[in-house]
Every structure is written in C-alpha cells, then in structure tokens.
Design a protein around this motif. Structure first.
Motif, mmCIF file in Angstrom:
data_model
loop_
_atom_site.group_PDB
_atom_site.id
_atom_site.type_symbol
_atom_site.label_atom_id
_atom_site.label_comp_id
_atom_site.label_asym_id
_atom_site.label_seq_id
_atom_site.Cartn_x
_atom_site.Cartn_y
_atom_site.Cartn_z
ATOM 1 N N SER A 29 -0.738 5.577 -7.580
ATOM 2 C CA SER A 29 -1.529 6.973 -8.188
ATOM 3 C C SER A 29 -0.918 7.854 -7.352
ATOM 4 N N ALA A 30 -0.810 8.183 -5.956
ATOM 5 C CA ALA A 30 -0.226 9.220 -5.547
ATOM 6 C C ALA A 30 0.995 9.697 -6.008
ATOM 7 N N GLN A 31 2.090 8.725 -6.207
ATOM 8 C CA GLN A 31 3.361 9.212 -6.781
ATOM 9 C C GLN A 31 3.234 9.665 -8.105
ATOM 10 N N MET A 32 2.264 8.944 -8.842
ATOM 11 C CA MET A 32 2.160 9.539 -10.213
ATOM 12 C C MET A 32 1.669 11.051 -10.329
ATOM 13 N N TYR A 33 0.857 11.317 -9.453
ATOM 14 C CA TYR A 33 0.342 12.643 -9.510
ATOM 15 C C TYR A 33 1.079 13.592 -8.827
ATOM 16 N N ALA A 34 1.950 13.104 -7.878
ATOM 17 C CA ALA A 34 3.136 14.031 -7.477
ATOM 18 C C ALA A 34 4.148 14.369 -8.518
ATOM 19 N N VAL A 35 4.189 13.414 -9.376
ATOM 20 C CA VAL A 35 5.298 13.718 -10.456
ATOM 21 C C VAL A 35 4.725 14.719 -11.658
ATOM 22 N N ARG A 36 3.531 14.360 -11.743
ATOM 23 C CA ARG A 36 2.712 15.506 -12.730
ATOM 24 C C ARG A 36 2.746 17.130 -12.178
ATOM 25 N N LEU A 37 2.543 16.973 -10.837
ATOM 26 C CA LEU A 37 2.628 18.456 -10.273
ATOM 27 C C LEU A 37 4.250 19.016 -10.281
ATOM 28 N N THR A 38 5.105 18.112 -10.185
ATOM 29 C CA THR A 38 6.358 18.639 -10.400
ATOM 30 C C THR A 38 6.854 19.018 -11.817
ATOM 31 N N GLU A 39 6.295 18.289 -12.852
ATOM 32 C CA GLU A 39 6.558 18.494 -13.873
ATOM 33 C C GLU A 39 5.937 20.022 -14.431
ATOM 34 N N GLU B 280 -8.824 20.017 2.269
ATOM 35 C CA GLU B 280 -9.815 20.094 2.914
ATOM 36 C C GLU B 280 -11.024 19.231 2.909
ATOM 37 N N VAL B 281 -10.814 17.956 3.054
ATOM 38 C CA VAL B 281 -11.833 16.883 3.059
ATOM 39 C C VAL B 281 -11.846 15.862 4.144
ATOM 40 N N ASN B 282 -12.535 15.417 4.545
ATOM 41 C CA ASN B 282 -12.576 14.108 5.377
ATOM 42 C C ASN B 282 -12.031 12.840 4.666
ATOM 43 N N LEU B 283 -11.149 12.130 5.340
ATOM 44 C CA LEU B 283 -10.587 10.752 4.704
ATOM 45 C C LEU B 283 -10.758 9.936 5.624
ATOM 46 N N ASP B 284 -10.713 8.359 5.131
ATOM 47 C CA ASP B 284 -10.672 7.450 5.745
ATOM 48 C C ASP B 284 -9.294 7.261 6.383
ATOM 49 N N VAL B 285 -9.058 6.883 7.618
ATOM 50 C CA VAL B 285 -7.680 6.662 8.434
ATOM 51 C C VAL B 285 -6.921 5.818 7.457
ATOM 52 N N GLY B 286 -7.573 4.829 6.966
ATOM 53 C CA GLY B 286 -6.567 3.903 5.886
ATOM 54 C C GLY B 286 -5.873 4.550 4.782
ATOM 55 N N GLN B 287 -6.497 5.757 4.436
ATOM 56 C CA GLN B 287 -6.059 6.544 3.355
ATOM 57 C C GLN B 287 -4.981 7.574 3.468
ATOM 58 N N ILE B 288 -4.547 7.649 4.914
ATOM 59 C CA ILE B 288 -3.628 8.646 5.635
ATOM 60 C C ILE B 288 -2.157 8.080 4.959
ATOM 61 N N PRO B 289 -1.787 6.858 5.203
ATOM 62 C CA PRO B 289 -0.375 6.427 4.582
ATOM 63 C C PRO B 289 -0.055 6.899 3.324
ATOM 64 N N ILE B 290 -1.242 6.670 2.357
ATOM 65 C CA ILE B 290 -0.970 7.066 0.811
ATOM 66 C C ILE B 290 -0.999 8.589 0.731
ATOM 67 N N LEU B 291 -1.903 9.301 1.441
ATOM 68 C CA LEU B 291 -1.836 10.738 1.530
ATOM 69 C C LEU B 291 -0.204 11.348 2.022
ATOM 70 N N LYS B 292 0.321 10.712 2.996
ATOM 71 C CA LYS B 292 1.537 10.876 3.270
ATOM 72 C C LYS B 292 2.737 10.348 2.217
ATOM 73 N N GLU B 293 2.464 9.502 1.519
ATOM 74 C CA GLU B 293 3.405 9.081 0.536
ATOM 75 C C GLU B 293 3.137 10.322 -0.730
#
Length: 746
Positions: free
Chosen positions: A190-200, A215-228
């Motif tokens: 999902s993260a990669q797909m939205y990154a591609v949409r922004l690039t397009e 500017e939101v609080n996230l679960d620490v488990g979401q951080i690797p996907i955010l970095k991706e």
C-alpha cells in the motif's frame, strides 16, 4: 505545520483542544431536534451544487482530498487536469542543488488555492499576492492543509523560469489524518502504491517533488512501513524527475510519537537518511543549527531550519526580525526554510504591500545574499510568456492594462503569477527621509536611493505587457545614476551579443546599460552601452568612468507607440563572464547654471524622467519560422450557448489545438483572440462583414476555455485565433495564425 490559532500555543495542546471541540460539537448536535426530510427541503436554503471536477468550468487548481481519489487516479479524468500542467522546464544546471546553504520558501496563504492563484488562466485582482524575489530562493513549496497539495501551474512556471524547484505537499494531521495514515500504512505494498501515485502526479504536472508532513501519532510497528513509503517515493521520483526532491518534515519520531524535535537528531535522522532533506520545526534554540550540522555530516546543506514568519514560537520572532534567525542559520552553515512569507500580505503591513514586500525581502537579502544569477543562458528575455503580447519588464504577476508594441490591447485589471518576467535585483535602501527622492511602486512610495527614483509602474503606459521600470528624480550637472538590474553568470563566446531595449522619456533623459565582465584571470571590465545622442558628448562624459563606451548601432522610433524608441547595441567579449547588468540614467545636454551668493556659477539640478519597457539579450536576430495555419488541427469541445438579454447570447467552449504532424509543439505560449463577425445591413453596399476583435487571454498549454463570452445580437460567426509565440519572444502575425470558426447557434 502549525495552524494559526494562537502565536505561542504548543502543537500537542492544539491537538487536545481540537479533539475537545470536536467532541463538544458532536454532543451538541446529538441534542438538537431531528429535522425530517420535508422540513429540510423547505427550510434549508439551497446552496451552490458541489464541485464536480469532471464538468466544464473555468479552469482551476485544486487539491486531492482523500486517499481514495489519489488511488483511483480520478484527478487525471478531471476537466481541469490538462490546464494544470506546467509548461516551463526547470532552468538550472541539471536540476542539482548547489553545495551551499540553501533557501526553501513554503507558501502557506490562507489555506491555499486562494481566489487569485487558483485561476489557471488568470484572475482580475490587480492587487493579488505575488513573490518576485526569486533570486533569493532555491526551493518553493506550495502548502495547504489538504491531503495532497498540487502546486498551481502559475507558481511552477514562474519559479522554474527563475531556476527555483517547486514541491507539492503530502500531509496527514488531526484525527482524520490518523485514519488516513492507517490506510496508507496498512501494508508495504500500500505504501509503495501511494508513493507511485504521488510520483505520477508530479511527473504529469511538471513539478519537482514533495514535502512530507506527517503530523499524527503512529504505532511504532507502523514506522518500518512509513520508512518504506518515504524511501519508495524518493526512489521513484529520482528515477523519473532529474533533480527531484523529497523533504521530510520534523514531526513523527522513529518511535511513532508526534514530537517535534526542532533539530536533527537520532529521533528523526532515520527519515532524513532515506530522502533528500529535512524541514526542521521552528522552535529551535540558538545552538540547534550547529548541532544539526554535526549530526548531518557531509549532508549539512540538506538540513533546512524552519522559521515561521508569523512568529509563532519561532527563533528570532519572525516578522520584521526574520533575519535574526537567518543570521544564526547562515553562520552555522546549514540551510533555511521560511514558512508563510505571505504574512506581509495577509496582515496588511504598512504602508502598502509592494513597499512592505520589498522591505521584508531586503532583510532576507542582507542576511542571506543573492543565490540565483541570471541571465545565465541565451537568449534572455525580460518577458513572462516569451511573446510580445505580454512582454513586460518587471510585472509582479498583476497589473492594470496590457500593451503590445506600445499600443493598449486591454484596459482590464488582471493577475497571473505566470505573467512574471525575469525579476530584477533592485535594492531596497530603507525608508525615505525628507531629502530623498522616492520611488513609487503601484502609486505607493518606496525609497530606493537617496538621490533618485527607480520604480515599477503598473499604471504607466507600457511598451509591452503591464509593467515598466520608471526612473524619476533629479540629476545635477553631468552626474549620472546607476542601479542594479541583474546579477548574471553568463560565459560569452566568439560571437556578437545583441542588447535590445525599449525606452520612453521626456526627451533629454537617457537610459543606457552598463555591463560588468570578469575574465578567466579575474580582470574586471565595465562597458557602457550608451543611449542615443551625441557620440562625442557621450564619450567625453563617460570614457573615463567605463572601460569602454559603445553607442547604439540602431535606434528605432515606433510609429504605433509615440514616445517609445527601441535601442540596439552589440558587443563581443569572447571568454569573458557577464556578471552584472545595470541601468545608467543621464541627461543628453549641458544644463543651465545658477548664480550662487558668492557670484560663482553652479549647474542647477534638473528633473529626470524615463521609462524602461523591456530588455532582450540574444546572439542572433533570426526570425522564427512559424508553421502555416494549415499545419494545425484546431477543435472545439463542450460548446454551450445560453440566451441573454436583447437577443444576445453567451458562449462557453473549450478550444484545443495541436500540430497535425503529431510532434510536440516547440512553442512557448499562445495568445487567444476572437473576431465577432456580423453581416452588414441590407442598405450598406458591398455585403461585407462587420468585424470586432477582442483579446481573450494567454495559454501556456494547447488548450483554452472560453467562459460566458458575450455574443451580441446579429453576430453570424466567431473566429477564434490562436497566436503562436516562439521561444525568442516573437509571435506569429494574427492573419497567419491557426483559427477556429464557430457559427453562432440560432
């Protein structure tokens, strides 16, 4: 980014307040009596229909609000999409940022997409906001609080002209932002797909990258996907856009907390490491820039220390002391990020916008210095659309009228940031005193020099477009005045370079150009391209003040524009670097002398008045070979006729054009005109047509939308002419231009 509720409230406090207000609102609404459907239909006033981007309308720029719209690519199905493509490629060295402290400016104006900059084809507010100090900027961010902020093409076009990169904004904030972030980060795919949409979107619309503001609080488990998400967006942008930038805003930490660090440190550096830079929050302390530079190592220029011009808990206080923070940032050799410079406009700083804007950016220049240089390539034209119809010397993106070769073609007020020419490097010297001569910007005073006037005039009759530089003041004797126009960085070769400029004056007031050169051995020369007049007198006056003096090789008086003259001079400086262009103002003949009390003679001060209309610098003067009108395919779409009063009609229509060969058009812009044709009355001989012509506007892309054009009773047909304009500033003759003939619907 901080929402403007209070100057110094912490962001976490704002989040708490917002959630409490939302809870209270929901509770209040639950206590209100329920209105049935019949009551709603009869008692609730009907408002305008919701915005439907698929339906024909005056073209606007607008953001993407939801992830669903981003994922579906629905923006590309919008009626407005073709109009929102920028048409000016970035004018810089391969798109790479220089290795020095940089200046990022984030434009946050009243929530974004104001009633001025959202109108793609231009608006009618002659007092609209604009930025014209592009020579002080490296990166421009268009910011709003919508999920995906797409920069209006007017900003991208003028920024690219001046060598400035343009970024859109991707933002998640408040409770809605947390829901959005959860969906965005539901999986790596999902993260990669939205990154591609922004690039397009960036590729299709022609801007250079993204500011990521999570500017939101996230679960620490979401951080690797955010970095991706950050990593993949950076990689895809780099693969498709030369010199692309993805910049992270200092908000979420690697622990998932919304906790602004106000510096680069271990809590936010993992995001910095996988993109092109970080925008540091504003509440930093004096030693934070230096500490951040240490953490960044050899990437210290990718650290952009934030300054909120509104002064909300920002170091130095922002506003008229923004330079205090800039001085610290520059000393510690990192970059700066100025947020909301529109403060000058929004808060109506006295005495007027033009003066306050020049004063505020003057503080920036004094602290930071000039970072863009132009001309840096030839040909160079001081006109916004590179066509004579809108040739303007120093328009700021708005004006009161439009001229072509000194002849007025429109007397209507207008605004369009795309209409900016290369902006001058005029210096601000402070507030006027009783003994100074003032400069007037749009009929307001601005002291530019203690003995002289140099001002941008919008209401003055123009040579081309809607703005000039006007010089007005007093000169004593053989004195002359000079002021900086451009700081250049242009290496000249073994060929003549032609300087062409238009001037209007009181007759004895002359304008020349002085050129600064530097050789490979650091030898410096100053050459005066003198104005018309007596060559011997000119040489006697200036030969000792300049390395050489060159008289114009041609002076042309314009018959269609009384008072305007075109001056042409040429110079060959093989191997020299052109570093500066200045205006030189002087008088053409000796002045009268006055008798002092001690019976000595002294030359009396005399009034000086001259207007500079445009400048062109080029290496050849070959005419552009425009394709014949038969080479173009011109079509209409979405034709809509509406009956009006007294037998008249209104017409809305989308006009599109392209070369029949299928190759991409190499032309810079297109002027749109319409001829309204009506049959003459039977008692008039000849049976010819009565034709009235009207100027409609300018297009930077190969489409234009005509909205509610008034068609008088008796009009038989409309002939829309698309005047093609080349990169060299010339335009095709109207009679040779491609056209669309549309019969009036009866």
């Amino acid at each position: 980014m901080l929402i403007r509720l209070r100057p110094y409230i912490k962001r976490q406090t704002l989040l708490t307040i917002k959630n409490l207000l939302k809870s209270g609102r929901d509770t209040l609404f639950s206590l209100l009596p329920t209105m049935n459907a019949d009551q709603s239909a009869t008692e609730t006033p009907s408002g305008p229909p919701p915005f439907d981007p698929t339906q024909p309308a005056i073209p606007i720029s607008y953001p993407i609000i939801t992830l669903e719209d981003l994922e579906s690519r629905s923006y590309f199905d919008s009626f407005h999409y073709p109009f929102n493509k920028s048409s000016v490629a970035l004018q810089s060295n391969g798109g790479l940022l220089p290795e020095r402290p940089r200046m990022l400016v984030s434009h946050d104006m009243a929530g974004g997409y104001t009633n001025d900059d959202k109108w793609v084809q231009g608006g009618v507010n002659e007092e609209a906001y604009a930025i014209w100090h592009w020579y002080l900027i490296d990166v421009f961010v268009y910011f709003s609080h919508s999920l995906v902020t797409l920069p209006p093409p007017c900003w991208t076009n003028t920024a690219h002209t001046h060598g400035v990169k343009v970024l859109g904004t991707f933002i998640t904030e408040w409770d809605e932002g947390r829901v959005t972030a959860n969906k965005l980060l539901s999986s790596k795919e999902s993260a990669q797909m939205y990154a591609v949409r922004l690039t397009e979107l960036a590729v299709a619309l022609g801007f250079d990258g993204w500011l990521l503001n999570m500017e939101v609080n996230l679960d620490v488990g979401q951080i690797p996907i955010l970095k991706e998400f950050v990593r993949h967006l950076t990689q895809t942008m780099h693969s498709l856009v030369p010199g692309a930038l993805v910049i992270w805003y200092d908000s979420i930490t690697v622990n998932g907390d919304l906790n602004w660090q106000n510096q680069l440190n271990d809590s936010n550096k993992p995001f910095f490491d996988i993109c092109d830079g970080i925008f540091i929050n504003y509440s930093w302390l004096e030693d934070y820039p230096k500490q951040s530079a240490t953490v960044a190592g050899n990437r210290k220029f990718d650290v952009y220390m934030g300054i909120d011009v509104f002064g909300r808990n920002t170091y130095g206080g922002g506003q008229w002391t923004t330079n205090v923070a800039l001085d610290v940032i520059k000393k510690d050799d990192v970059s700066a990020a100025i947020f909301a410079p529109g403060w000058v406009y929004e808060t109506k700083q006295p005495p007027n916008f033009q003066t306050a804007q020049n004063r505020w950016w003057g503080l920036v220049e004094k602290s930071w210095g000039i970072i863009q240089h132009y001309p840096n390539a030839l040909p160079f034209y001081s006109n916004p659309f590179e066509d004579p119809e809108f040739l303007m010397y120093f328009p700021l993106g708005h004006g009161y009228h439009i001229f072509f070769d000194g002849v007025k073609v429109s007397d209507a007020p207008w605004n369009n940031v795309s209409c900016q020419s290369f902006q001058p490097f005029l210096e601000f010297f402070g507030d006027p005193t009783q003994d100074t001569v003032q400069a007037f910007v749009d009929e307001h005073s601005l002291a530019l020099n203690s003995m002289y006037v140099a001002h941008v005039s919008f209401k003055e009759a123009s040579y081309n477009g809607g703005g000039n530089i006007t010089f007005r003041g007093t000169l004593e004797g053989t004195a002359y005045f000079t002021t900086r126009l451009f700081q250049a960085e242009l290496l000249l070769g073994n060929f003549p370079v032609h300087f062409i400029y238009s001037v209007k004056s009181d007759g004895s007031s002359l304008v020349g150009l002085s050129l600064d050169f530097a050789s490979a051995t650091k030898e410096k020369l100053s050459v005066l391209l003198a104005s018309r007049g007596n060559a011997l007198l000119t040489m006697n006056q200036f030969s000792s003040k300049f390395s050489s003096v060159i008289m114009p090789r041609r002076v042309t008086k314009l018959e269609t524009a009384p008072g305007w003259i075109i001056q042409e001079s040429s110079i060959t400086m093989n191997g020299y670097l052109l570093t500066g262009i200045h205006a030189v103002c002087y008088k053409s003949k000796p002045e009268s002398r006055s008798l002092h009390q001690d019976n000595s003679l002294a030359q009396a001060p005399t009034n000086y008045y001259a207007v500079l209309g445009h400048i062109t610098v080029e290496t050849s003067q070959e005419n552009v070979d425009f394709p014949p009108s038969t080479s173009w395919l011109v079509e209409d779409q979405y034709v809509k006729w509406t009956s009006a009063s007294e037998g008249s009609k209104t017409l809305s229509v989308k006009i599109i054009w392209k070369l029949k060969s299928g190759i991409a058009s190499p032309f810079a812009s297109y002027n749109l005109h319409v001829e309204k044709e009506a049959n003459k009355a039977d008692d008039k001989p000849g049976g010819l047509l009565e034709v009235t012509q009207e100027y409609l506007g300018v297009a930077r892309v190969e489409t234009f939308y005509v909205s509610d054009l008034v068609v008088p009773s008796g009009t038989s047909s409309l002939k829309f002419k698309i005047q093609v304009c080349g990169l060299d500033g010339t335009c095709q003759k109207l009679e040779d231009s491609p056209f669309l003939r549309l019969p009036v619907d009866t």
